[in-house]
Each structure stands twice: as C-alpha cells, then as structure tokens.
Design a protein around this motif. Structure first.
Motif, PDB file in Angstrom:
ATOM      1  N   ALA A  41       7.218  23.357  58.152  1.00  9.94           N
ATOM      2  CA  ALA A  41       8.194  23.362  57.064  1.00  9.94           C
ATOM      3  C   ALA A  41       9.582  23.030  57.605  1.00  9.94           C
ATOM      4  O   ALA A  41       9.810  23.006  58.815  1.00  9.94           O
ATOM      5  CB  ALA A  41       8.191  24.724  56.373  1.00  9.94           C
ATOM      6  N   ASN A  42      10.515  22.756  56.706  1.00 13.64           N
ATOM      7  CA  ASN A  42      11.890  22.526  57.116  1.00 13.64           C
ATOM      8  C   ASN A  42      12.420  23.726  57.897  1.00 13.64           C
ATOM      9  O   ASN A  42      12.127  24.880  57.559  1.00 13.64           O
ATOM     10  CB  ASN A  42      12.781  22.284  55.899  1.00 13.64           C
ATOM     11  N   SER A  44      11.622  24.776  60.763  1.00 14.37           N
ATOM     12  CA  SER A  44      10.601  25.533  61.496  1.00 14.37           C
ATOM     13  C   SER A  44      10.734  25.377  63.003  1.00 14.37           C
ATOM     14  O   SER A  44      10.113  26.128  63.763  1.00 14.37           O
ATOM     15  CB  SER A  44       9.198  25.087  61.057  1.00 14.37           C
ATOM     16  N   HIS A 201       6.645  14.598  58.339  1.00  8.22           N
ATOM     17  CA  HIS A 201       6.661  15.515  57.201  1.00  8.22           C
ATOM     18  C   HIS A 201       5.397  15.411  56.354  1.00  8.22           C
ATOM     19  O   HIS A 201       4.972  16.398  55.761  1.00  8.22           O
ATOM     20  CB  HIS A 201       7.886  15.231  56.316  1.00  8.22           C
ATOM     21  N   LYS A 217       5.659  27.219  62.888  1.00  9.50           N
ATOM     22  CA  LYS A 217       6.328  27.979  61.820  1.00  9.50           C
ATOM     23  C   LYS A 217       7.280  28.981  62.464  1.00  9.50           C
ATOM     24  O   LYS A 217       6.886  29.719  63.388  1.00  9.50           O
ATOM     25  CB  LYS A 217       5.323  28.722  60.943  1.00  9.50           C
ATOM     26  N   THR A 239       1.236  27.865  57.279  1.00  8.58           N
ATOM     27  CA  THR A 239       2.347  27.042  57.757  1.00  8.58           C
ATOM     28  C   THR A 239       3.345  26.721  56.660  1.00  8.58           C
ATOM     29  O   THR A 239       4.565  26.745  56.886  1.00  8.58           O
ATOM     30  CB  THR A 239       1.806  25.722  58.357  1.00  8.58           C
ATOM     31  N   PHE A 240       2.835  26.415  55.472  1.00  9.82           N
ATOM     32  CA  PHE A 240       3.702  25.914  54.399  1.00  9.82           C
ATOM     33  C   PHE A 240       3.760  26.820  53.172  1.00  9.82           C
ATOM     34  O   PHE A 240       4.546  26.557  52.253  1.00  9.82           O
ATOM     35  CB  PHE A 240       3.244  24.518  53.966  1.00  9.82           C
TER      36      PHE A 240
END
Length: 267
Positions: A41-42, A44, A201, A217, A239-240
C-alpha cells in the motif's frame, strides 16, 4: 572461482528519514536473474527499501549486502558499475537529447585517466537499440511521449551496464499501452541476463510480469517468493485490507486478483 554472482540482500535493515523509521528489521534476498517486484500500500516502505538497496538512503541499522559485502563500504563508482537505479519521477535537463541523456549512464566508467572510448559508444548504441530509440537519438527528451521518455531513462540505466537494475515505479503516470510496453521491455531485459527489482502499484501486472514477489506492509516484509506461491487472498487482505478472489489469468497462467464487491475491510 569467480565470487561475483550479483546477490543483493538485506539483513535486519532499519531505515527511514530523520528520526522516523520506515523499514523495520527487513531481511530479504533478491534471487540473481529474477524480475523481483515489490508491492504494498501507499507509504508501506516500498520506495524506501529500493532507495536503501541503492545506497541513496543510509541504513539506520542492519546491512545491505552485495555478494556478501556491505554496500556502505563500497566506493561510489564501484557500486554504480554494479547497481543501476531509475528513480521515481526522474526529470531530464531542459532540451537535452536522447543520446546525450543515455550517454550519462557511462559516467561511472569514466575517470581522470579514462575518457570516452569505443566501449562507451557501443554501450550507448546498444542501449538505444534495446529500447528501440535509435531513430529518436537526436530528439529532445522533453518532446517525447511519456512512454518514450521512460524508455530513455531505462536506456540510460542500460548504458550504465550494470547486472542489477532497480526501478522505482517505472509505470507511474503512463497509460495502459505504455505500461505494458515498459513491462515487456523489463521482461526482455530480465531474459537477457539482467536482475531487475521494481516497485509496482498494479498487483496483476506484478503477478504477471514478476518472477519473484515481495509484499511489504508498514515497513515489514509479509511474504516473498514466486507469485504463484505467494499471491493468496489472505496475503492481499493482509497487505492491502481488501478481500479478493484469486483465479488463474487465462492469458498468462499467472495469479489474477479480483477484488470482491464491497470488499474493503473496515478498521
């Protein structure tokens, strides 16, 4: 016996900015000859990890190793002859031509007693050919399309003639056709002997093109290995924070992630 196998790894790596730690005890190995893709993710820690492996960001503790040697002890030009980096959102000098920018990739091979040689020229011309830019060699970089510009940056890294190439979000801001073009180029470079490490991404592109996947993460590695073995619904959720179904991509046979409707996990 030649000890150079271009094995890049980290051991207990902590890294960050100022007093803030982003990477928390990261240990991983990049398989030589792989196309390793880092996903997460952003914020991370993906780009932080890549920058640390390129020594743009010094370790707070732990080590980054290249064939067992700590890169912090290597001379700058020695490291630059072994690891090439395509940074995120690279900006070319105004009006610079394609060939001039690509030629800058030869800087690590220059010195007081070694100026431009036929070897340098051959490396530049080969990089242009490999990225299909020969016909655009005298064009201004700022006049090219986004996909063409990204190929120029990859050509510059290629001209550097390093066995290891680190690419930080090479498909960002590109339309789908140019994303595929860049990733196909990466696959070709990987098959011709380069070890690539890229931050991406798009999970499905990572699973399709990568041969080795690293999921991160909050600065911690959750999983690493071949996509077929590591991409699971459980990993995607961890993770997301998104529930998904994993099926086989009918085109490539690789894992295909299908987010479930209203699949975001709350909290």
């Amino acid at each position: 016996m030649n000890s150079i196998v271009n094995q890049l790894s980290t051991q207990g790596l902590h890294a960050g900015y100022d007093k803030r730690t982003i990477l928390d005890n990261v240990s991983l190995e990049i398989p030589p000859g792989s196309f390793t893709v880092i996903v997460g993710a952003n914020a991370s820690g993906k780009s932080t990890l890549l920058r640390s492996m390129a020594r743009l960001l010094p370790a707070q503790s732990g080590r980054v190793l290249l064939d067992g040697a700590d890169i912090s002890s290597m001379r700058t030009k020695e490291l630059a002859r072994r690891i090439g980096l395509l940074p995120q959102s690279a900006v070319a000098p105004e009006s610079i031509t394609v060939i001039d920018l690509v030629s800058r990739g030869r800087h690590p091979h220059q010195g007081i007693f070694r100026q431009w040689t036929q070897t340098d020229e051959a490396a530049v011309q080969q990089a242009l050919a490999d990225t299909r830019l020969t016909a655009l060699a005298t064009s201004a970089v700022d006049q090219l399309s986004g996909g063409q510009r990204q190929r120029v940056w990859i050509a510059m890294v290629l001209a550097q003639d390093t066995p290891l190439m680190l690419l930080d979000e090479p498909t960002t801001f590109l339309d789908l056709a140019h994303q595929i073009e860049v990733l196909e180029l990466c696959t070709t470079l990987n098959k011709t002997g380069h070890t690539l490490v890229a931050v991406l991404h798009d999970l499905n592109q990572a699973a399709r093109y990568g041969t080795h996947l690293v999921a991160i993460k909050d600065g911690t590695i959750l999983a690493q290995g071949p996509p077929a073995e590591t991409v699971t619904a459980e990993l995607i959720e961890a993770t997301f924070g998104v529930r998904s179904r994993i099926v086989e991509d009918p085109e490539s046979g690789t894992p295909l992630i299908i987010p479930l409707a209203h699949g975001a996990v709350q909290g």
